[in-house]
Design a protein around this motif. Structure first.
Motif, PDB file in Angstrom:
ATOM      1  N   VAL A 107       0.895  -1.616  -0.167  1.00 42.24           N
ATOM      2  CA  VAL A 107       0.026  -0.306   0.024  1.00 42.24           C
ATOM      3  C   VAL A 107       0.398   0.914  -0.230  1.00 42.24           C
ATOM      4  O   VAL A 107       1.802   1.692   0.763  1.00 42.24           O
ATOM      5  CB  VAL A 107      -0.855   0.052   1.047  1.00 42.24           C
ATOM      6  CG1 VAL A 107      -1.921   1.525   1.197  1.00 42.24           C
ATOM      7  CG2 VAL A 107      -2.171  -0.888   1.512  1.00 42.24           C
ATOM      8  N   VAL A 108       0.865   1.530  -1.091  1.00 37.36           N
ATOM      9  CA  VAL A 108       1.711   3.423  -0.733  1.00 37.36           C
ATOM     10  C   VAL A 108       0.659   4.827  -1.087  1.00 37.36           C
ATOM     11  O   VAL A 108       0.453   4.685  -1.722  1.00 37.36           O
ATOM     12  CB  VAL A 108       2.047   2.911  -2.848  1.00 37.36           C
ATOM     13  CG1 VAL A 108       2.879   4.321  -3.016  1.00 37.36           C
ATOM     14  CG2 VAL A 108       2.677   2.103  -2.979  1.00 37.36           C
ATOM     15  N   ASP A 115       4.753  17.338  -7.564  1.00 41.79           N
ATOM     16  CA  ASP A 115       4.177  17.868  -9.107  1.00 41.79           C
ATOM     17  C   ASP A 115       5.887  19.044  -8.666  1.00 41.79           C
ATOM     18  O   ASP A 115       6.104  20.265  -9.369  1.00 41.79           O
ATOM     19  CB  ASP A 115       3.360  19.100  -9.651  1.00 41.79           C
ATOM     20  CG  ASP A 115       3.317  20.051  -7.651  1.00 41.79           C
ATOM     21  OD1 ASP A 115       3.672  19.524  -6.530  1.00 41.79           O
ATOM     22  OD2 ASP A 115       2.757  21.244  -7.919  1.00 41.79           O
ATOM     23  N   LYS A 116       7.094  19.258  -7.808  1.00 44.74           N
ATOM     24  CA  LYS A 116       7.354  19.329  -7.421  1.00 44.74           C
ATOM     25  C   LYS A 116       8.772  18.994  -6.900  1.00 44.74           C
ATOM     26  O   LYS A 116      10.626  19.497  -7.029  1.00 44.74           O
ATOM     27  CB  LYS A 116       7.731  20.615  -5.865  1.00 44.74           C
ATOM     28  CG  LYS A 116       6.494  21.407  -6.190  1.00 44.74           C
ATOM     29  CD  LYS A 116       5.870  21.975  -5.170  1.00 44.74           C
ATOM     30  CE  LYS A 116       4.813  23.010  -4.904  1.00 44.74           C
ATOM     31  NZ  LYS A 116       4.518  23.910  -3.393  1.00 44.74           N
ATOM     32  N   LYS A 117       9.433  17.754  -7.752  1.00 45.75           N
ATOM     33  CA  LYS A 117      10.683  16.525  -7.367  1.00 45.75           C
ATOM     34  C   LYS A 117      10.514  16.348  -8.823  1.00 45.75           C
ATOM     35  O   LYS A 117       9.884  15.549  -9.830  1.00 45.75           O
ATOM     36  CB  LYS A 117       9.806  15.751  -6.105  1.00 45.75           C
ATOM     37  CG  LYS A 117       9.213  16.618  -5.505  1.00 45.75           C
ATOM     38  CD  LYS A 117       8.924  14.771  -4.206  1.00 45.75           C
ATOM     39  CE  LYS A 117       8.772  15.930  -2.561  1.00 45.75           C
ATOM     40  NZ  LYS A 117       7.473  14.157  -1.606  1.00 45.75           N
ATOM     41  N   ILE A 118      12.326  15.796  -8.739  1.00 48.70           N
ATOM     42  CA  ILE A 118      12.774  15.123 -10.016  1.00 48.70           C
ATOM     43  C   ILE A 118      12.616  13.759  -9.950  1.00 48.70           C
ATOM     44  O   ILE A 118      14.427  13.301  -8.668  1.00 48.70           O
ATOM     45  CB  ILE A 118      13.655  16.117 -10.592  1.00 48.70           C
ATOM     46  CG1 ILE A 118      13.971  16.558 -11.098  1.00 48.70           C
ATOM     47  CG2 ILE A 118      14.392  14.963 -11.576  1.00 48.70           C
ATOM     48  CD1 ILE A 118      14.892  18.280 -11.854  1.00 48.70           C
ATOM     49  N   PHE A 119      11.946  12.642 -10.090  1.00 47.19           N
ATOM     50  CA  PHE A 119      12.705  11.105  -9.658  1.00 47.19           C
ATOM     51  C   PHE A 119      13.473  10.247 -10.250  1.00 47.19           C
ATOM     52  O   PHE A 119      13.722  10.733 -11.304  1.00 47.19           O
ATOM     53  CB  PHE A 119      10.913  10.204  -9.128  1.00 47.19           C
ATOM     54  CG  PHE A 119      10.666  10.728  -9.016  1.00 47.19           C
ATOM     55  CD1 PHE A 119      10.039  10.531  -7.550  1.00 47.19           C
ATOM     56  CD2 PHE A 119       9.598  11.837  -8.840  1.00 47.19           C
ATOM     57  CE1 PHE A 119       8.936  10.836  -6.114  1.00 47.19           C
ATOM     58  CE2 PHE A 119       8.394  12.406  -7.999  1.00 47.19           C
ATOM     59  CZ  PHE A 119       8.236  12.196  -6.914  1.00 47.19           C
ATOM     60  N   GLY A 120      14.073   9.228  -9.365  1.00 52.77           N
ATOM     61  CA  GLY A 120      14.819   8.574  -9.878  1.00 52.77           C
ATOM     62  C   GLY A 120      14.928   7.825 -11.164  1.00 52.77           C
ATOM     63  O   GLY A 120      15.891   7.287 -11.536  1.00 52.77           O
ATOM     64  N   ILE A 121      13.415   7.156 -10.899  1.00 47.54           N
ATOM     65  CA  ILE A 121      13.277   6.354 -11.158  1.00 47.54           C
ATOM     66  C   ILE A 121      12.184   6.997 -11.782  1.00 47.54           C
ATOM     67  O   ILE A 121      10.801   7.082 -11.698  1.00 47.54           O
ATOM     68  CB  ILE A 121      13.236   5.211 -10.318  1.00 47.54           C
ATOM     69  CG1 ILE A 121      14.223   4.640  -9.931  1.00 47.54           C
ATOM     70  CG2 ILE A 121      11.947   3.922 -10.946  1.00 47.54           C
ATOM     71  CD1 ILE A 121      14.441   3.133  -8.818  1.00 47.54           C
ATOM     72  N   LEU A 122      11.208   5.856 -12.783  1.00 44.89           N
ATOM     73  CA  LEU A 122       9.476   5.856 -14.256  1.00 44.89           C
ATOM     74  C   LEU A 122       8.831   4.719 -12.724  1.00 44.89           C
ATOM     75  O   LEU A 122       9.263   3.931 -12.100  1.00 44.89           O
ATOM     76  CB  LEU A 122      10.041   5.620 -15.053  1.00 44.89           C
ATOM     77  CG  LEU A 122      11.139   6.771 -15.414  1.00 44.89           C
ATOM     78  CD1 LEU A 122      11.063   5.857 -17.570  1.00 44.89           C
ATOM     79  CD2 LEU A 122      10.446   7.866 -16.579  1.00 44.89           C
ATOM     80  N   PHE A 215      23.312  11.851  -7.899  1.00 43.50           N
ATOM     81  CA  PHE A 215      23.392  10.023  -7.765  1.00 43.50           C
ATOM     82  C   PHE A 215      23.469   9.405  -7.058  1.00 43.50           C
ATOM     83  O   PHE A 215      22.552   8.519  -6.495  1.00 43.50           O
ATOM     84  CB  PHE A 215      24.920   9.754  -8.829  1.00 43.50           C
ATOM     85  CG  PHE A 215      24.716   8.403  -9.073  1.00 43.50           C
ATOM     86  CD1 PHE A 215      24.264   7.882  -9.920  1.00 43.50           C
ATOM     87  CD2 PHE A 215      25.329   7.303  -7.952  1.00 43.50           C
ATOM     88  CE1 PHE A 215      24.514   6.555 -10.582  1.00 43.50           C
ATOM     89  CE2 PHE A 215      25.406   6.263  -8.338  1.00 43.50           C
ATOM     90  CZ  PHE A 215      24.897   5.451  -9.594  1.00 43.50           C
ATOM     91  N   VAL A 216      23.689   9.652  -5.918  1.00 41.74           N
ATOM     92  CA  VAL A 216      24.106   9.717  -4.530  1.00 41.74           C
ATOM     93  C   VAL A 216      22.498   9.565  -4.176  1.00 41.74           C
ATOM     94  O   VAL A 216      21.775   7.824  -3.388  1.00 41.74           O
ATOM     95  CB  VAL A 216      25.546  10.248  -3.338  1.00 41.74           C
ATOM     96  CG1 VAL A 216      24.823   9.230  -2.826  1.00 41.74           C
ATOM     97  CG2 VAL A 216      26.494   9.987  -4.347  1.00 41.74           C
ATOM     98  N   LYS A 217      21.848  10.201  -3.816  1.00 43.50           N
ATOM     99  CA  LYS A 217      20.933  10.638  -3.423  1.00 43.50           C
ATOM    100  C   LYS A 217      19.597   9.659  -4.185  1.00 43.50           C
ATOM    101  O   LYS A 217      18.810   9.481  -3.712  1.00 43.50           O
ATOM    102  CB  LYS A 217      20.968  11.793  -3.466  1.00 43.50           C
ATOM    103  CG  LYS A 217      19.424  11.954  -2.604  1.00 43.50           C
ATOM    104  CD  LYS A 217      18.691  14.560  -2.074  1.00 43.50           C
ATOM    105  CE  LYS A 217      17.856  14.502  -1.882  1.00 43.50           C
ATOM    106  NZ  LYS A 217      17.388  15.826  -1.779  1.00 43.50           N
ATOM    107  N   LEU A 218      20.128   9.938  -5.555  1.00 43.69           N
ATOM    108  CA  LEU A 218      18.691   8.783  -5.911  1.00 43.69           C
ATOM    109  C   LEU A 218      18.933   7.396  -5.879  1.00 43.69           C
ATOM    110  O   LEU A 218      18.385   6.836  -6.770  1.00 43.69           O
ATOM    111  CB  LEU A 218      18.203   9.662  -7.532  1.00 43.69           C
ATOM    112  CG  LEU A 218      17.823  10.965  -8.202  1.00 43.69           C
ATOM    113  CD1 LEU A 218      18.664  11.474  -8.996  1.00 43.69           C
ATOM    114  CD2 LEU A 218      16.971  11.472  -6.942  1.00 43.69           C
ATOM    115  N   ASP A 224      15.451   4.495  -2.984  1.00 48.15           N
ATOM    116  CA  ASP A 224      14.314   3.407  -2.806  1.00 48.15           C
ATOM    117  C   ASP A 224      13.246   4.298  -4.170  1.00 48.15           C
ATOM    118  O   ASP A 224      13.572   4.880  -5.172  1.00 48.15           O
ATOM    119  CB  ASP A 224      13.295   3.490  -1.797  1.00 48.15           C
ATOM    120  CG  ASP A 224      12.290   4.683  -1.580  1.00 48.15           C
ATOM    121  OD1 ASP A 224      12.422   5.781  -2.674  1.00 48.15           O
ATOM    122  OD2 ASP A 224      12.342   4.956  -0.125  1.00 48.15           O
ATOM    123  N   ALA A 225      12.465   3.551  -4.401  1.00 50.79           N
ATOM    124  CA  ALA A 225      11.467   3.972  -5.575  1.00 50.79           C
ATOM    125  C   ALA A 225      11.120   5.083  -5.671  1.00 50.79           C
ATOM    126  O   ALA A 225      10.993   6.175  -6.327  1.00 50.79           O
ATOM    127  CB  ALA A 225      10.444   2.725  -6.466  1.00 50.79           C
TER     128      ALA A 225
END
Length: 251
Positions: A107-108, A115-122, A215-218, A224-225
């Motif tokens: 459950v997520v 809308d204010k974030k750039i994620f590391g994973i799609l 890179f380290v943060k993402l 994580d996802a």
């Protein structure tokens, strides 16, 4: 010994039931913060796939037949019918139908300020499903044709859907970097395009990116996802400049 085993199983089932009940209660009671309307709207925007037009009515009918035959809409189209499809219709099939199913019971909670974030994973393009080995092999073996079809479709719709982004990463289509940057610069709205650029650099082990703080943060040990960096002009420009340098330095 059998009696103890049965009791243990029952205890485990009861524990899982309590855990699920607690999760549902937490949601009903509003324990999780509600995302803002703009965040929720962007979430829906991120998850939207692009539906190719090539033989779409025919492909939807074939997928419906799979469900009628197997009672499982995620089963693969039989090989004979699949091989009979022309390439552009195979493309449509793969972009709207993932053949592999993997259940996810987690459950997520809502993502706050998405809308204010750039994620590391799609995000997952097909919810609890993914492309099968046959589908991944098609994308890679027909890479030039698939990229051409994606560009043609994107030029019509003026956006690149989540399924298209996922396909570009799957194919390692680094040649599309200038195209993606041009598309992003039209409105600076789809931050997942920046995610694709970073995944290209990560998957190809581009050193200036691999040693960066981003890179380290993402992608580091504690990521994580849902790991992200904040969207701001400086991060946007840094990602794009690195991606251009990576593209220009490709062998």
């Amino acid at each position: 010994m059998k009696i103890q085993t049965v009791k243990c199983c029952r205890s485990s089932i009861f524990f899982l039931f309590l855990l699920l009940s607690f999760s549902l209660f937490a949601q009903e009671e509003g324990t999780w913060r509600q995302a803002s309307p703009s965040s929720q709207a962007y979430h829906e925007y991120r998850l939207k796939n692009t539906i190719p037009p090539y033989g779409l009515v025919k492909i939807k009918a074939l997928i419906a037949q799979i469900k009628d035959a197997d009672d499982d809409s995620k089963s693969p189209l039989n090989q004979k019918a699949y091989l009979a499809l022309p390439l552009n219709e195979k493309f449509t099939y793969h972009m709207i139908h993932a053949e592999s199913y993997s259940q996810n019971c987690d459950v997520v909670p809502p993502i706050i300020d998405e809308d204010k974030k750039i994620f590391g994973i799609l995000p997952d393009a097909f919810n609890e499903s993914s492309w099968s080995e046959r589908q991944a092999n098609f994308l890679k073996s027909q890479k030039d044709a698939v990229v051409s079809l994606i560009k043609e479709s994107v030029n019509r719709s003026k956006r690149v859907g989540l399924n298209y982004k996922t396909a570009l990463v799957e194919m390692n289509a680094t040649e599309t970097i200038p195209f993606l940057i041009e598309l992003y610069n039209r409105d600076h709205k789809d931050f997942d395009i920046l995610t694709v650029l970073m995944l290209f650099m990560k998957n190809n082990e581009y050193k200036p990116f691999m040693i960066s703080t981003s890179f380290v943060k993402l992608y580091g040990d504690k990521s994580d996802a849902q790991s992200f960096i904040n969207y701001n002009k400086a991060n946007e420009e840094l990602i794009i400049s690195r991606a251009i340098a990576f593209y220009n330095g490709r062998k």
